[in-house]
Design a protein around this motif. Structure first.
Motif, mmCIF file in Angstrom:
data_model
loop_
_atom_site.group_PDB
_atom_site.id
_atom_site.type_symbol
_atom_site.label_atom_id
_atom_site.label_comp_id
_atom_site.label_asym_id
_atom_site.label_seq_id
_atom_site.Cartn_x
_atom_site.Cartn_y
_atom_site.Cartn_z
ATOM 1 N N MET A 219 -31.536 0.972 -59.391
ATOM 2 C CA MET A 219 -32.063 0.207 -58.259
ATOM 3 C C MET A 219 -31.536 0.754 -56.936
ATOM 4 N N ALA A 220 -30.248 1.083 -56.892
ATOM 5 C CA ALA A 220 -29.661 1.633 -55.666
ATOM 6 C C ALA A 220 -30.329 2.941 -55.287
ATOM 7 N N GLN A 221 -30.722 3.733 -56.316
ATOM 8 C CA GLN A 221 -31.372 5.012 -56.046
ATOM 9 C C GLN A 221 -32.692 4.810 -55.314
ATOM 10 N N VAL A 222 -33.462 3.803 -55.731
ATOM 11 C CA VAL A 222 -34.746 3.534 -55.102
ATOM 12 C C VAL A 222 -34.563 3.151 -53.645
ATOM 13 N N ILE A 223 -33.538 2.293 -53.369
ATOM 14 C CA ILE A 223 -33.266 1.879 -51.995
ATOM 15 C C ILE A 223 -32.874 3.082 -51.139
ATOM 16 N N ARG A 224 -32.012 3.980 -51.689
ATOM 17 C CA ARG A 224 -31.569 5.141 -50.923
ATOM 18 C C ARG A 224 -32.758 6.035 -50.557
ATOM 19 N N GLU A 225 -33.684 6.237 -51.506
ATOM 20 C CA GLU A 225 -34.842 7.066 -51.230
ATOM 21 C C GLU A 225 -35.730 6.428 -50.160
ATOM 22 N N THR A 226 -35.853 5.118 -50.221
ATOM 23 C CA THR A 226 -36.655 4.418 -49.219
ATOM 24 C C THR A 226 -36.029 4.569 -47.837
ATOM 25 N N ALA B 123 -34.140 7.023 -46.890
ATOM 26 C CA ALA B 123 -34.309 8.426 -46.500
ATOM 27 C C ALA B 123 -35.711 8.670 -45.950
ATOM 28 N N ASP B 124 -36.709 8.068 -46.591
ATOM 29 C CA ASP B 124 -38.074 8.200 -46.088
ATOM 30 C C ASP B 124 -38.173 7.642 -44.674
ATOM 31 N N ARG B 125 -37.548 6.485 -44.466
ATOM 32 C CA ARG B 125 -37.590 5.840 -43.157
ATOM 33 C C ARG B 125 -36.847 6.678 -42.111
ATOM 34 N N LEU C 191 -29.637 6.403 -36.536
ATOM 35 C CA LEU C 191 -30.712 6.036 -37.464
ATOM 36 C C LEU C 191 -30.378 4.807 -38.284
ATOM 37 N N GLY C 192 -29.125 4.365 -38.207
ATOM 38 C CA GLY C 192 -28.716 3.175 -38.950
ATOM 39 C C GLY C 192 -28.585 3.398 -40.437
ATOM 40 N N VAL C 193 -28.206 4.622 -40.821
ATOM 41 C CA VAL C 193 -28.058 4.957 -42.235
ATOM 42 C C VAL C 193 -26.777 5.762 -42.419
ATOM 43 N N GLY C 194 -26.451 6.042 -43.673
ATOM 44 C CA GLY C 194 -25.281 6.849 -43.974
ATOM 45 C C GLY C 194 -25.576 8.333 -43.883
ATOM 46 N N ARG C 195 -24.509 9.134 -43.919
ATOM 47 C CA ARG C 195 -24.661 10.583 -43.775
ATOM 48 C C ARG C 195 -25.455 11.191 -44.931
ATOM 49 N N SER C 196 -25.289 10.653 -46.136
ATOM 50 C CA SER C 196 -26.030 11.196 -47.277
ATOM 51 C C SER C 196 -27.538 10.966 -47.100
ATOM 52 N N THR C 197 -27.885 9.833 -46.493
ATOM 53 C CA THR C 197 -29.299 9.549 -46.233
ATOM 54 C C THR C 197 -29.850 10.481 -45.163
ATOM 55 N N VAL C 198 -29.029 10.790 -44.160
ATOM 56 C CA VAL C 198 -29.449 11.752 -43.135
ATOM 57 C C VAL C 198 -29.714 13.116 -43.783
ATOM 58 N N GLU D 51 -30.617 13.728 -46.816
ATOM 59 C CA GLU D 51 -31.863 13.655 -47.581
ATOM 60 C C GLU D 51 -33.080 13.672 -46.654
ATOM 61 N N ALA D 52 -32.992 12.987 -45.522
ATOM 62 C CA ALA D 52 -34.100 12.985 -44.554
ATOM 63 C C ALA D 52 -34.331 14.393 -44.012
ATOM 64 N N ILE D 53 -33.252 15.102 -43.735
ATOM 65 C CA ILE D 53 -33.366 16.476 -43.246
ATOM 66 C C ILE D 53 -33.994 17.372 -44.304
ATOM 67 N N ARG D 54 -33.620 17.176 -45.568
ATOM 68 C CA ARG D 54 -34.218 17.963 -46.651
ATOM 69 C C ARG D 54 -35.724 17.705 -46.721
ATOM 70 N N GLN D 55 -36.112 16.447 -46.570
ATOM 71 C CA GLN D 55 -37.539 16.115 -46.604
ATOM 72 C C GLN D 55 -38.299 16.841 -45.495
ATOM 73 N N LEU D 56 -37.763 16.781 -44.283
ATOM 74 C CA LEU D 56 -38.451 17.408 -43.158
ATOM 75 C C LEU D 56 -38.404 18.929 -43.240
ATOM 76 N N ALA D 57 -37.357 19.459 -43.840
ATOM 77 C CA ALA D 57 -37.307 20.907 -44.063
ATOM 78 C C ALA D 57 -38.393 21.314 -45.056
ATOM 79 N N GLY D 58 -38.594 20.502 -46.087
ATOM 80 C CA GLY D 58 -39.632 20.783 -47.066
ATOM 81 C C GLY D 58 -41.032 20.704 -46.487
ATOM 82 N N ARG D 59 -41.176 19.961 -45.404
ATOM 83 C CA ARG D 59 -42.484 19.825 -44.745
ATOM 84 C C ARG D 59 -42.636 20.783 -43.572
ATOM 85 N N GLY D 60 -41.652 21.679 -43.405
ATOM 86 C CA GLY D 60 -41.756 22.718 -42.392
ATOM 87 C C GLY D 60 -41.349 22.321 -40.993
ATOM 88 N N VAL D 61 -40.791 21.109 -40.827
ATOM 89 C CA VAL D 61 -40.431 20.633 -39.488
ATOM 90 C C VAL D 61 -39.044 21.119 -39.085
#
Length: 229
Positions: free
Chosen positions: A1-8, A10-12, A42-49, A51-61
């Motif tokens: 359950m915690a994993q799902v929240i962390r991914e959400t 990260a998306d945000r 961003l109101g999140v932890g460093r691990s979430t940041v 993950e967010a950076i990885r997402q945007l890197a994967g999208r070419g941003v």
């Protein structure tokens, strides 16, 4: 359950970062602040940041440079190529095809092999057989369009440039349907003048006349664009 929240989260966080990049807060090529700065913003932890950076890197941003940090590589998310073509005006597609094919025709004239010439001549003969003239049912129109595209693909293939080949192939589905619809509206197609233009293009490539091949390709597609106006 915690994993799902962390991914959400990260998306945000990724969306918040993307919004800030789109707004111009960071310029193209500019380095982003570190995780310890971005996390509270961003109101999140460093691990979430991360993950967010990885997402945007994967999208070419964003792009991560080892030992240097994270930099802005694009000011927005790159659209999927197929989606771009679906949305594109057909005249824009033909303009792109002109840029690709005129250069490919010139390169084909310089690089073609005897096997390439045989393939172009074979495709030209098949195209000739597909042009009955007069009003035709859709199935015959589709056959003519397919034969026409095979001829032009043979010319592009003779350029021996895999990038040009890939670009031509990517345009083909979008272009094919439009050409079929256009010929249905016209009713008649495949006249001698059109065929002769393709013969001259094949001859220019076979004769290693790069300037003529490019000009003939460009002129043919200008005529196609005029037919859509």
């Amino acid at each position: 359950m915690a994993q799902v929240i962390r991914e959400t989260l990260a998306d945000r966080a990724a969306q918040l970062l993307l919004d800030r990049i789109r707004s111009g807060e960071w310029a193209l090529g500019e380095k982003l602040p570190g995780e310890t700065t971005l996390a509270p913003q961003l109101g999140v932890g460093r691990s979430t940041v991360r993950e967010a950076i990885r997402q945007l890197a994967g999208r070419g941003v964003l792009v991560t440079r080892q030992g240097a940090g994270v930099f802005v590589a694009s000011l927005d998310v790159r659209d999927d190529w197929d989606e771009v073509l679906r949305r594109a005006d057909i005249l824009a597609v033909i303009e792109t095809r002109t840029a690709i094919e005129s250069e490919a025709a010139a390169l084909a004239a310089a690089r073609r092999t005897p096997a390439d010439v045989r393939a172009i001549r074979k495709a030209l003969a098949e195209r000739d057989l597909s042009r009955p003239g007069g009003e035709q049912p859709r199935s015959l129109i589709e056959g003519h369009v397919d034969a026409d595209l095979r001829f032009h693909r043979a010319v592009v293939s003779a350029a021996h440039n895999p990038v040009l080949q890939e670009l031509f192939d990517a345009l083909t589905p979008r272009l094919r349907q439009t050409m079929v619809d256009m010929l249905r509206i016209r009713g008649a197609y495949g006249d001698d003048a059109d065929h002769d233009a393709h013969v001259r293009l094949a001859d220019a490539v076979a004769g290693r006349d790069a300037a003529a091949a490019a000009a003939l390709s460009r002129g043919h597609l200008a005529g196609v664009a005029e037919g859509l106006a």
